[in-house]
Design a protein around this motif. Structure first.
Motif, PDB file in Angstrom:
ATOM      1  N   MET A 117       3.845  -8.592   8.786  1.00 40.26           N
ATOM      2  CA  MET A 117       2.775  -7.674   8.420  1.00 40.26           C
ATOM      3  C   MET A 117       1.930  -7.351   9.648  1.00 40.26           C
ATOM      4  O   MET A 117       1.700  -8.211  10.500  1.00 40.26           O
ATOM      5  CB  MET A 117       1.903  -8.281   7.320  1.00 40.26           C
ATOM      6  CG  MET A 117       2.607  -8.424   5.981  1.00 40.26           C
ATOM      7  SD  MET A 117       3.137  -6.836   5.282  1.00 40.26           S
ATOM      8  CE  MET A 117       1.547  -6.080   4.941  1.00 40.26           C
ATOM      9  N   TYR A 151       7.898  -4.517   3.001  1.00 39.44           N
ATOM     10  CA  TYR A 151       7.508  -4.151   4.362  1.00 39.44           C
ATOM     11  C   TYR A 151       8.015  -5.171   5.374  1.00 39.44           C
ATOM     12  O   TYR A 151       8.506  -4.805   6.452  1.00 39.44           O
ATOM     13  CB  TYR A 151       5.988  -4.000   4.489  1.00 39.44           C
ATOM     14  CG  TYR A 151       5.627  -3.415   5.838  1.00 39.44           C
ATOM     15  CD1 TYR A 151       5.728  -2.047   6.046  1.00 39.44           C
ATOM     16  CD2 TYR A 151       5.286  -4.231   6.912  1.00 39.44           C
ATOM     17  CE1 TYR A 151       5.469  -1.502   7.299  1.00 39.44           C
ATOM     18  CE2 TYR A 151       5.029  -3.697   8.155  1.00 39.44           C
ATOM     19  CZ  TYR A 151       5.116  -2.323   8.348  1.00 39.44           C
ATOM     20  OH  TYR A 151       4.880  -1.783   9.585  1.00 39.44           O
ATOM     21  N   GLN A 152       7.925  -6.438   5.015  1.00 46.20           N
ATOM     22  CA  GLN A 152       8.385  -7.462   5.947  1.00 46.20           C
ATOM     23  C   GLN A 152       9.895  -7.426   6.137  1.00 46.20           C
ATOM     24  O   GLN A 152      10.398  -7.722   7.218  1.00 46.20           O
ATOM     25  CB  GLN A 152       7.931  -8.839   5.467  1.00 46.20           C
ATOM     26  CG  GLN A 152       6.424  -9.029   5.607  1.00 46.20           C
ATOM     27  CD  GLN A 152       5.939 -10.353   5.073  1.00 46.20           C
ATOM     28  OE1 GLN A 152       6.128 -11.390   5.693  1.00 46.20           O
ATOM     29  NE2 GLN A 152       5.308 -10.320   3.904  1.00 46.20           N
ATOM     30  N   PHE A 191       0.300   0.876  -1.070  1.00 46.96           N
ATOM     31  CA  PHE A 191       1.598   0.957  -0.398  1.00 46.96           C
ATOM     32  C   PHE A 191       2.188   2.354  -0.516  1.00 46.96           C
ATOM     33  O   PHE A 191       3.003   2.767   0.310  1.00 46.96           O
ATOM     34  CB  PHE A 191       2.553  -0.067  -1.024  1.00 46.96           C
ATOM     35  CG  PHE A 191       3.860  -0.259  -0.304  1.00 46.96           C
ATOM     36  CD1 PHE A 191       3.896  -0.773   0.978  1.00 46.96           C
ATOM     37  CD2 PHE A 191       5.060   0.053  -0.922  1.00 46.96           C
ATOM     38  CE1 PHE A 191       5.113  -0.965   1.643  1.00 46.96           C
ATOM     39  CE2 PHE A 191       6.278  -0.136  -0.275  1.00 46.96           C
ATOM     40  CZ  PHE A 191       6.300  -0.648   1.010  1.00 46.96           C
ATOM     41  N   ALA A 229       4.561  -6.201  -0.032  1.00 46.18           N
ATOM     42  CA  ALA A 229       4.536  -6.951   1.223  1.00 46.18           C
ATOM     43  C   ALA A 229       5.927  -7.460   1.583  1.00 46.18           C
ATOM     44  O   ALA A 229       6.321  -7.459   2.759  1.00 46.18           O
ATOM     45  CB  ALA A 229       3.550  -8.118   1.118  1.00 46.18           C
ATOM     46  N   THR A 230       6.691  -7.865   0.581  1.00 49.41           N
ATOM     47  CA  THR A 230       8.062  -8.322   0.826  1.00 49.41           C
ATOM     48  C   THR A 230       8.912  -7.192   1.378  1.00 49.41           C
ATOM     49  O   THR A 230       9.673  -7.382   2.340  1.00 49.41           O
ATOM     50  CB  THR A 230       8.681  -8.855  -0.477  1.00 49.41           C
ATOM     51  OG1 THR A 230       7.898  -9.951  -0.955  1.00 49.41           O
ATOM     52  CG2 THR A 230      10.117  -9.318  -0.246  1.00 49.41           C
ATOM     53  N   MET A 273      -1.814  -4.628  -2.752  1.00 47.44           N
ATOM     54  CA  MET A 273      -1.566  -5.476  -1.593  1.00 47.44           C
ATOM     55  C   MET A 273      -2.858  -6.140  -1.119  1.00 47.44           C
ATOM     56  O   MET A 273      -2.857  -7.300  -0.727  1.00 47.44           O
ATOM     57  CB  MET A 273      -0.957  -4.658  -0.457  1.00 47.44           C
ATOM     58  CG  MET A 273       0.444  -4.144  -0.731  1.00 47.44           C
ATOM     59  SD  MET A 273       1.130  -3.256   0.682  1.00 47.44           S
ATOM     60  CE  MET A 273       1.487  -4.619   1.797  1.00 47.44           C
ATOM     61  N   MET A 328      -0.020   0.074   8.162  1.00 41.64           N
ATOM     62  CA  MET A 328       1.430  -0.118   8.169  1.00 41.64           C
ATOM     63  C   MET A 328       2.156   1.049   8.824  1.00 41.64           C
ATOM     64  O   MET A 328       3.135   0.859   9.554  1.00 41.64           O
ATOM     65  CB  MET A 328       1.929  -0.323   6.737  1.00 41.64           C
ATOM     66  CG  MET A 328       1.532  -1.652   6.133  1.00 41.64           C
ATOM     67  SD  MET A 328       2.135  -1.874   4.435  1.00 41.64           S
ATOM     68  CE  MET A 328       1.015  -0.784   3.552  1.00 41.64           C
TER      69      MET A 328
END
Length: 671
Positions: A657, A650-651, A488, A647-648, A283, A610
């Motif tokens: 983010m 998590y979003q 992640f 990232a996708t 990430m 996160m």
């Protein structure tokens, strides 16, 4: 002689038959499995028109016999090693590296993968298949599939040598940890739980009395409570000298060679540095992004630690000690300060943090969040200390969970989660076998195992990893469970730690070992109120290690002397005198035992950005057990594995983010 590793297993849930497996079975099983795997690879390259099924899916299944043979071996090699297993590990490491290089340098195989990649828009792949195709091709390219001639041959040699060195580093560290102990003739000032742990360690070492070992679960409380500065210094020096004692187990030259080979590997593949190569798929993306985050945290953490050091040094001088505060003094005076300022000490807390009750707490939270149930099962396991549970949901089998919690000489240090079998659907509805391994102090016979608060957090942390494995719901093994970006992978584990801090969880499960009474509310409040106590110290020792790791790898030419490079980095950042790196180079197994966390030790903090934000999401909604947020967490994080970019994912869970604000606030370091 029938080799159980080459036979069908008639065991509960198809677990390895550890009661039948002998060390002599592994080598012939691995040899036979390699032969079968090579035959499977050859069958893929039969000249037929490549399809996703006959190439990518066939490749996913090709190693199944090898995985079956190696899964029980790696469980034993890490958690219950012996001379025979260490020898096998030394034999297997170059063998497996050579096999891996064979596959990624197989021109016919890569040509099939490349043909599929070029035609990907016409293959009618679903999203998961498209992701697997991309990852497969990327893995091949990053492993040197496009290299030819000398470069290809040299890369294979480099990877094989790295596998040998990583094994040697690990075994040297285990040897140093196993061989050192300090008899304790003076038990003054040590609380009962430390004395009992020292007596148990003495029995394990056949030492004729209590001892301190280099197991974190024993040496840390010893450093917290031992009033004798000379004994603290002796024990601490041995602890931080692991891998740097000269002789056959010294890791310093090994670390230098590993760094040199990694730099060469990156150069062969066309990267400016190993950090650039390694971070390309994470990430963070670049060494600069990693350094920016670490320095954003370093500055306030160092300031807090330096303020604390002045207070602790004044306390030490009041005790009649002279000179500056040293590393072996910090934990002792910090514990005294915590008792004074927060009316809290480890000895008061420990009776309320029983291992069995903390296991129950981790299970109960998983039940409330994800409707999982845990029932003990009787199955052959690799050590008598292990225990196993069947995990179900609404009566349907989900996973087998194995817990191996106690320290022993045959187990490497630290704590980890591994899967002897990962979830997948390609070869049928395969459910996972997941192991949590810890190194808690083993109690005397008939006594309950008591944890520190840090131990309890470790238990929840590793169980968060286990949930990532158990709740996985994908088709392909290569994206199952924790097969995600390194920065992640720590999100689910660090996020799960937050449920240990939920007062209603502690009110139910933090019960006294002798009386069974729940932790008094005022003690619970004091414990939670001290959650950020000494956070400057813990943040500094961690970030320093991460910055040294990054500096080792963010350069075209590896440092000739890693110890000198380590010293230069610590001087540049102004490392406080009385704090050391959490993991000095000669025992930095995260970085040198394999490539896993090389250039990636920062990932705990990247994930913490996160996890702090993710738990805020629960608090913003219906609280820590909000069912809608739990469902989103399972859908977009825990069950998704590596099926999409991190990232996708998590979003999709959170909407955006985060930045480091919640992390600094959670650590008590915000301005």
């Amino acid at each position: 002689m029938t080799n159980p590793l080459l036979s069908d297993w008639n065991t509960p849930f198809d677990l390895p038959p550890f009661d039948q497996i002998e060390d002599a079975h592994f080598a012939p099983a691995v040899d036979a499995a390699l032969d079968q795997a090579r035959a499977n690879i050859a069958a893929i390259c039969d000249g037929s028109e490549p399809t996703f099924e006959n190439t990518i899916e066939a490749l996913m299944l090709a190693d199944a016999p090898l995985e079956k043979a190696l899964a029980p071996f790696f469980a034993l090699a890490g958690a219950d090693s012996n001379e025979a297993r260490e020898g096998l590990m030394r034999d297997f490491s170059p063998l497996l590296s050579a096999y891996s290089s064979e596959i990624t340098s197989n021109a016919d195989l890569f040509a099939r993968i490349e043909a599929l990649w070029q035609a990907r828009d016409t293959l009618d792949l679903n999203d998961e298949q498209a992701r697997v195709l991309m990852l497969t091709r990327r893995n091949f390219v990053r492993s040197g599939a496009q290299l030819t001639g000398f470069a290809a041959d040299r890369l294979a040699e480099v990877k094989q040598r790295l596998s040998v060195l990583g094994t040697q580093f690990t075994q040297n560290l285990l040897a140093d940890e196993r061989s050192w102990f300090m008899p304790l003739d003076d038990l003054t000032g040590l609380p009962d739980f430390v004395v009992n742990a020292a007596k148990a360690a003495g029995r394990d070492k056949d030492a004729g009395g209590p001892v301190v070992t280099l197991s974190r679960s024993l040496i840390v409380p010893f450093l917290q409570f031992c009033p004798r500065r000379d004994l603290r210094e002796k024990a601490y020096t041995a602890w931080v000298s692991r891998g740097a004692n000269g002789g056959e187990t010294d890791n310093r030259a090994i670390a230098a060679e590993i760094l040199s080979l990694r730099a060469e590997r990156a150069n062969l593949l066309g990267y400016d540095s190993f950090a650039d190569y390694k971070l390309e798929t994470e990430m963070a993306g670049t060494p600069g992004a990693v350094r920016d985050l670490l320095m954003q945290v370093w500055t306030p953490a160092k300031a807090a630690a330096e303020e604390d050091a002045q207070v602790l040094q004044a306390m030490m001088h009041t005790d009649g000690e002279t000179g500056p505060l040293e590393a072996w003094d910090w934990r002792y005076y910090s514990e005294k300060r915590r008792a004074a300022e927060h009316d809290l000490n480890e000895a008061e807390l420990k009776p309320y943090l029983q291992l069995d009750r903390m296991i129950d707490a981790s299970f109960a939270c998983a039940n409330r969040l994800f409707n999982l149930d845990f029932a003990p099962i009787d199955a052959p396991l690799y050590h008598p200390d292990c225990r196993a549970w069947e995990v179900t949901r609404n009566g349907k089998h989900v996973a087998v969970f194995i817990g191996d919690y106690f320290a022993r000489g045959s187990k490497r240090s630290g704590a980890w989660c591994s899967a002897m079998r990962s979830q997948q659907k390609l070869a049928g509805d395969i459910r996972p076998h997941v192991i949590n391994v810890c190194n808690f102090a083993k109690p005397s016979e008939g006594e309950p195992a008591l944890l520190s608060y840090d131990d309890a957090r470790t238990l929840f942390h590793e169980f968060g990893h286990a949930l990532h494995q158990m709740l996985s719901d994908v088709t392909y093994d290569m994206i199952s469970g924790t097969s995600v970006a390194r920065d992640f992978v720590e999100l689910p584990s660090q996020l799960y730690e937050h449920w240990l801090e939920v007062p209603e969880v502690l009110e139910e499960f933090a019960t006294h070992a002798d009386t069974g009474q729940p932790m008094p509310r005022d003690l619970l409040d004091r414990m939670l109120g001290a959650a950020t106590y000494d956070m400057g110290f813990s943040t500094v020792e961690y970030v320093a290690s991460a910055l040294v790791d990054l500096a080792f790898h963010d350069t075209e030419d590896a440092p000739a002397d890693p110890m000198q490079k380590q010293a230069e980095v610590l001087e540049d950042i102004g490392m406080p005198h009385a704090i050391r790196m959490r993991h000095a180079t000669p025992h930095f197994a995260h970085v040198f035992a394999g490539d896993g966390y090389s250039s990636g030790y920062y990932s705990y903090m990247w994930s913490e950005v996160m996890d702090a934000d993710a738990f805020e999401a629960f608090k913003e909604q219906g609280g820590p057990f909000d069912p809608a947020m739990a469902q989103k967490l399972e859908t977009h994080i825990l069950s998704a594995g590596g099926s999409e970019d991190a990232a996708t994912l998590y979003q999709k869970f959170r909407g955006s983010m985060p930045d480091a604000t919640a992390l600094l606030k959670g650590r008590g370091l915000a301005a």
